[in-house]
Design a protein around this motif. Structure first.
Motif, mmCIF file in Angstrom:
data_model
loop_
_atom_site.group_PDB
_atom_site.id
_atom_site.type_symbol
_atom_site.label_atom_id
_atom_site.label_comp_id
_atom_site.label_asym_id
_atom_site.label_seq_id
_atom_site.Cartn_x
_atom_site.Cartn_y
_atom_site.Cartn_z
ATOM 1 N N GLN A 137 0.800 -1.223 0.000
ATOM 2 C CA GLN A 137 0.000 0.000 0.000
ATOM 3 C C GLN A 137 0.834 1.275 0.000
ATOM 4 N N TYR A 138 2.072 1.187 0.462
ATOM 5 C CA TYR A 138 2.917 2.374 0.542
ATOM 6 C C TYR A 138 4.084 2.310 -0.434
ATOM 7 N N ALA A 139 4.566 1.132 -0.732
ATOM 8 C CA ALA A 139 5.709 0.965 -1.626
ATOM 9 C C ALA A 139 5.590 -0.371 -2.341
ATOM 10 N N ASP A 140 6.289 -0.481 -3.491
ATOM 11 C CA ASP A 140 6.306 -1.740 -4.229
ATOM 12 C C ASP A 140 7.367 -2.693 -3.692
ATOM 13 N N PHE A 141 8.369 -2.146 -3.036
ATOM 14 C CA PHE A 141 9.420 -2.953 -2.411
ATOM 15 C C PHE A 141 9.919 -2.207 -1.192
ATOM 16 N N ALA A 142 10.213 -2.945 -0.130
ATOM 17 C CA ALA A 142 10.735 -2.326 1.088
ATOM 18 C C ALA A 142 11.735 -3.280 1.728
ATOM 19 N N SER A 143 12.708 -2.709 2.400
ATOM 20 C CA SER A 143 13.722 -3.512 3.071
ATOM 21 C C SER A 143 14.113 -2.839 4.373
ATOM 22 N N VAL A 144 14.622 -3.648 5.296
ATOM 23 C CA VAL A 144 15.152 -3.154 6.571
ATOM 24 C C VAL A 144 16.547 -3.732 6.740
ATOM 25 N N ASP A 145 17.535 -2.848 6.878
ATOM 26 C CA ASP A 145 18.921 -3.243 7.104
ATOM 27 C C ASP A 145 19.371 -2.669 8.444
ATOM 28 N N LEU A 146 20.044 -3.484 9.229
ATOM 29 C CA LEU A 146 20.496 -3.055 10.549
ATOM 30 C C LEU A 146 22.014 -3.074 10.633
ATOM 31 N N LEU A 147 22.533 -2.227 11.486
ATOM 32 C CA LEU A 147 23.963 -2.268 11.785
ATOM 33 C C LEU A 147 24.264 -3.561 12.543
ATOM 34 N N ASP A 148 25.431 -4.132 12.292
ATOM 35 C CA ASP A 148 25.756 -5.437 12.855
ATOM 36 C C ASP A 148 25.707 -5.471 14.375
ATOM 37 N N TRP A 149 26.059 -4.375 15.026
ATOM 38 C CA TRP A 149 26.104 -4.391 16.488
ATOM 39 C C TRP A 149 24.725 -4.603 17.102
ATOM 40 N N VAL A 150 23.659 -4.230 16.367
ATOM 41 C CA VAL A 150 22.302 -4.397 16.893
ATOM 42 C C VAL A 150 21.988 -5.871 17.126
ATOM 43 N N LEU A 151 22.518 -6.729 16.271
ATOM 44 C CA LEU A 151 22.230 -8.159 16.369
ATOM 45 C C LEU A 151 23.238 -8.898 17.236
ATOM 46 N N GLY A 152 24.217 -8.192 17.776
ATOM 47 C CA GLY A 152 25.227 -8.824 18.605
ATOM 48 C C GLY A 152 25.304 -8.185 19.967
ATOM 49 N N ALA A 153 26.467 -8.291 20.574
ATOM 50 C CA ALA A 153 26.665 -7.761 21.918
ATOM 51 C C ALA A 153 27.580 -6.545 21.936
ATOM 52 N N ASP A 154 27.951 -6.051 20.741
ATOM 53 C CA ASP A 154 28.858 -4.912 20.674
ATOM 54 C C ASP A 154 28.141 -3.614 21.037
ATOM 55 N N GLU A 155 28.917 -2.607 21.319
ATOM 56 C CA GLU A 155 28.387 -1.280 21.599
ATOM 57 C C GLU A 155 28.196 -0.528 20.277
ATOM 58 N N PRO A 156 27.271 0.441 20.224
ATOM 59 C CA PRO A 156 27.037 1.181 18.986
ATOM 60 C C PRO A 156 28.255 1.994 18.579
ATOM 61 N N PRO A 157 28.473 2.165 17.261
ATOM 62 C CA PRO A 157 29.615 2.956 16.790
ATOM 63 C C PRO A 157 29.444 4.421 17.147
ATOM 64 N N THR A 158 30.551 5.111 17.293
ATOM 65 C CA THR A 158 30.495 6.525 17.674
ATOM 66 C C THR A 158 30.074 7.415 16.514
ATOM 67 N N ALA A 159 30.400 7.031 15.279
ATOM 68 C CA ALA A 159 30.069 7.870 14.118
ATOM 69 C C ALA A 159 29.859 6.979 12.899
ATOM 70 N N LEU A 160 29.028 7.482 11.975
ATOM 71 C CA LEU A 160 28.763 6.773 10.730
ATOM 72 C C LEU A 160 29.273 7.646 9.589
ATOM 73 N N GLU A 161 30.422 7.286 9.053
ATOM 74 C CA GLU A 161 31.043 8.075 7.999
ATOM 75 C C GLU A 161 31.363 7.192 6.800
ATOM 76 N N GLY A 162 31.384 7.813 5.615
ATOM 77 C CA GLY A 162 31.776 7.106 4.398
ATOM 78 C C GLY A 162 30.833 5.973 4.055
ATOM 79 N N ASP A 163 31.384 4.918 3.442
ATOM 80 C CA ASP A 163 30.598 3.745 3.108
ATOM 81 C C ASP A 163 30.178 3.036 4.389
ATOM 82 N N ILE A 164 28.945 2.522 4.403
ATOM 83 C CA ILE A 164 28.378 1.926 5.615
ATOM 84 C C ILE A 164 27.992 0.477 5.331
ATOM 85 N N VAL A 165 28.373 -0.412 6.229
ATOM 86 C CA VAL A 165 28.046 -1.833 6.106
ATOM 87 C C VAL A 165 26.791 -2.113 6.929
ATOM 88 N N LEU A 166 25.791 -2.701 6.269
ATOM 89 C CA LEU A 166 24.527 -3.034 6.919
ATOM 90 C C LEU A 166 24.182 -4.491 6.638
#
Length: 785
Positions: A255-284
């Motif tokens: 109803q809102y889009a023909d395709f949708a996706s959700v990508d998360l930063l790797d630390w969300v799925l693990g036990a790491d702490e969040p990164p301090t900054a998001l610069e340049g190319d980003i891995v999701l």
């Protein structure tokens, strides 16, 4: 010539009596050719009946060269002396030309689509907006049946039914629809008012007028509000990160889009702490995507895989800027990103080139960026706009909070499970009293891990303690309290307290824990309460002694296949205090199975406890080769489909140490009998083939028996038990326990127990109903040098 206005006059019978210059220029016919002829001869087709009755309407004229002209014609009667029409003045003007009256001009210039139909649903008039909506000039529709002018059959049926209803009943009708129009590139929401048109002073219906209001903006605003309302109920139904992301995708597509996706930063799925900054190319990491097409052919990344998003791509921009990033076809960054995605798409999926609009929204919760949601429009005709960006940010915000809640829950659950796993026995100690098997199933409920636990504790005299417990509550606090209680039980068991006395001390401990943890909050002690079942089995006497604090009684399966619950006098849960605990003692044959369990196995809000207990007893009688198989059988038969609490199950099959492995002597309370007792013990070791242990055993027997004679009270008894170790026990009627001390250089005594402690693996004392028992264990394995 198309925009020429013309005038003619006729008599009452319809014969032309006058012809203007405008009429000549319009039709190409001179006055000499027309005057005296019937006006009908100038028409290419008969005029509609309602137009004749109303003296105005759209007619088709025949030009002198044979072509046809569509004009709006209006006849004004000229009255004679008797008040009846003596003739008519007829004016013709092009459709859409300026109206001579203010009302006509208002109709033509209205901001909404307005039309007039005759009673047979043929077009009589259209204003400028109606012509733009239909995509053709007015003359192309005048006189045409409505259904012939539209292709949407479903819309045509509903619209036509409304026109007919007004024509038949003479009452106005409101009609609402969501449909397209020939000149529109997408469906619109319409509110259409239809009302009857009557000749002034007459009740006769001459036509049906309508006004169509395009309220698409209001419609889409309501749809967005409905989507937000749906999101409140549809997103976050579970505390699972991946499922929450899937729920967001399911809400967006189609109803809102023909395709949708959700990508998360790797630390969300693990036990790491969040990164301090998001610069340049980003891995999701891709956790969810969905499409209006089967198989999600638009996805360039597989679920569970990571992907690098260039700094110029919409997802990376959204993450860096912390707000929605809109990108449309034709923009350099958009074209570059889509081209890169298409290059990685599987062969044969070329229709992905139809992507024309992308909206990337960051998932942020509590000031922390978790990932990005991307919505793509392909078949959807409209590009994403500002309102869509606001909606996307609101949906993403709600989803992000749910994702963060799920992440926090998963982390706490993992921590609690790791804590509980570290506190539960990993490998049960070796002992000869029982064969054991166990199962622990953590809760899958939203409440989190509970405080269920079990233990098997070897005791002196080849006895063994079987323990199960359940701490009130869930999560890390319950696991921590469970660890405290588990350690306390092991400590109290090492003192060799009877089950009822052990539970009394444990009850005091829980009471102190509750008051120490929350001294000033007035919290009821029972909030930190727990239940516990403590049982001791003696393979020599074949007796099981058990006491319970608010815990379900154990079940016993005898070798003949009968199963029953042990009739315990269950005391209150730990932490309540004020009431005593009572121990129950039963004698068991060799091969009996004792089942200890927590209430998660049999108690559930949708189950009858008695029925579940009966199922447990039946399941315990199943024929299996091993206790492990019996554990699985019991869980499969008794456990609810979706257990709401942790489950601990401990099965113990009893063994017996027969007379060939136990030797007992009554000792006279006279030091002169110590030598004879020592000799008897040596001879018994020879019978068992343990001559190598004679030297140490003689010293231990001599010391313990001498101490019992000197400091204890009759009756005195010596018992040797050949188990995994050689156990020497001396019992007497005194309750005074010995204490190990280091003798000084010139002391004549005090070295006996110290010598026993150095020559044996371990030693200790326990209270009995008639006194005490001093015991010492020797290893039967040869020493390593």
């Amino acid at each position: 010539m198309e925009h020429v206005s013309a005038t003619a006059t006729t008599d009452a019978s319809g014969m032309v009596t006058g012809w203007s210059e405008g009429a000549r220029r319009l039709t190409g016919r001179t006055a000499e050719e027309v005057v005296g002829r019937a006006a009908r001869e100038l028409l290419a087709e008969d005029p509609p009946g309602p137009a004749v009755a109303a003296l105005k309407g759209t007619v088709v004229l025949r030009h002198r060269d044979g072509s046809s002209l569509t004009r709006f014609v209006e006849a004004c009667p000229v009255l004679g002396g008797n008040g009846t029409p003596a003739g008519y003045v007829i004016t013709a003007r092009p459709p859409g030309s300026a109206e001579p009256t203010l009302a006509g001009q208002a109709f033509q210039q209205a901001v909404m689509s307005m039309s007039i139909f005759d009673t047979r649903q043929h077009y009589l008039r259209l204003n400028d907006v109606a012509c733009r909506v239909m995509g053709v000039p007015e003359e192309a529709l005048l006189g045409r049946f409505f259904s012939d002018s539209v292709e949407d059959a479903e819309h045509s049926r509903g619209f036509l039914a409304g026109l007919r209803q007004v024509a038949e009943t003479g009452r106005p009708v409101r009609y609402e629809s969501f449909t397209g129009a020939p000149a529109l590139n997408r469906d619109h929401a319409w509110t259409i008012e239809m009302w009857p048109v009557r000749e002034e002073g007459s009740e006769e219906l001459t036509g049906v007028a309508l006004a169509a209001f395009d309220n698409s903006d209001q419609y889409w605003a309501r749809q967005r509000l409905a989507l937000l309302n749906e999101a409140a109920a549809a997103i976050g139904t579970t505390l699972d990160v991946v499922r929450t992301a899937e729920e967001l995708v399911e809400l967006l597509v189609p109803q809102y889009a023909d395709f949708a996706s959700v990508d998360l930063l790797d630390w969300v799925l693990g036990a790491d702490e969040p990164p301090t900054a998001l610069e340049g190319d980003i891995v999701l990491r891709r956790v969810a995507h969905g499409s209006g097409h089967e198989g999600t052919p638009e996805a360039a990344v597989r679920l569970g895989e990571t992907d690098v998003y260039p700094a110029s791509s919409p997802p990376a921009r959204a993450l860096r800027e912390g707000r929605a990033a809109l990108s449309q076809a034709g923009e350099p960054d958009f074209m570059r990103w889509v081209a890169e995605r298409n290059a990685r798409a599987p062969a044969g999926r070329t229709y992905r080139k139809g992507v024309h609009s992308v909206l990337a929204v960051p998932l942020k919760a509590r000031g922390t960026t978790l990932g990005v949601a991307v919505a793509v429009r392909i078949a959807h005709p409209d590009d994403f706009g500002g309102d869509d960006a606001v909606l996307g940010e609101e949906l993403a915000s709600r989803a992000a909070v749910c994702v963060d809640n799920a992440r926090r829950f998963a982390r706490e659950r993992t921590t609690a499970l790791a804590l509980q796993s570290s506190l539960l026995p990993r490998g049960l100690p070796g002992q000869a009293a029982v064969e054991v098997a166990h199962r622990y199933l953590p809760s899958g409920s939203l409440a989190g891990i509970g405080g269920d636990w079990f233990d098997v504790i070897p005791l002196s005299g080849s006895r063994v303690a079987l323990v199960v417990g359940d701490v009130v509550g869930h999560g890390i606090p319950s696991s921590a309290t469970m660890g405290r209680l588990c350690t306390a039980v092991r400590t109290l068991a090492d003192v060799d307290l009877p089950p009822d006395e052990l539970l009394t001390h444990l009850d005091d401990l829980v009471t102190h824990l509750a008051s120490d943890d929350r001294p000033d909050e007035g919290v009821e002690v029972a909030e930190l309460g727990a239940t516990c079942l403590y049982a001791v089995y003696d393979p020599v006497s074949r007796r099981l002694t058990a006491a319970a604090a608010g815990h379900p009684p154990p079940a016993v399966v005898l070798p003949d296949g009968t199963a029953r619950l042990v009739p315990l006098s269950t005391g209150p849960p730990l932490g309540v205090g004020g009431l005593p605990f009572e121990a129950t003692e039963i004698e068991l044959p060799e091969g009996a199975v004792v089942a200890l369990y927590t209430d998660g196995l049999t108690q559930d809000r949708d189950r009858d406890v008695d029925h579940a207990t009966d199922e447990l007893c039946r399941a315990l009688t199943a024929k299996t080769d091993t206790l492990d198989e019996l554990c699985d059988t019991v869980l499969k038969a008794v456990l609810p489909e979706e257990p709401s609490d942790d489950v601990a199950l401990l099965l113990a099959r009893t063994r017996v140490l027969g007379a060939d492995r136990v030797a007992t002597w009554d000792v006279e309370p006279d030091p002169a009998h110590v030598a004879a007792t020592r000799q008897a013990a040596t001879e018994q070791l020879a019978v068992w083939g343990l001559e190598e242990a004679s030297f140490v055993t003689e010293l231990v027997v001599s010391e313990l028996v001498t101490n019992a004679i000197r400091y204890g009270e009759p009756p005195i008894q010596l018992r040797l038990i050949r188990d995994r170790t050689l156990i020497c026990e001396v019992s007497d009627g005194s309750s005074t326990s010995p204490h190990l001390r280091r003798a000084h250089a010139f002391d004549e005594g005090g070295r006996g127990l110290l010598l026993v402690a150095q020559l044996t693996q371990r030693w200790g004392s326990r209270q009995t109903g008639s006194g005490k028992t001093i015991w010492a264990e020797q290893s039967l394995e040869p020493p390593e040098f």
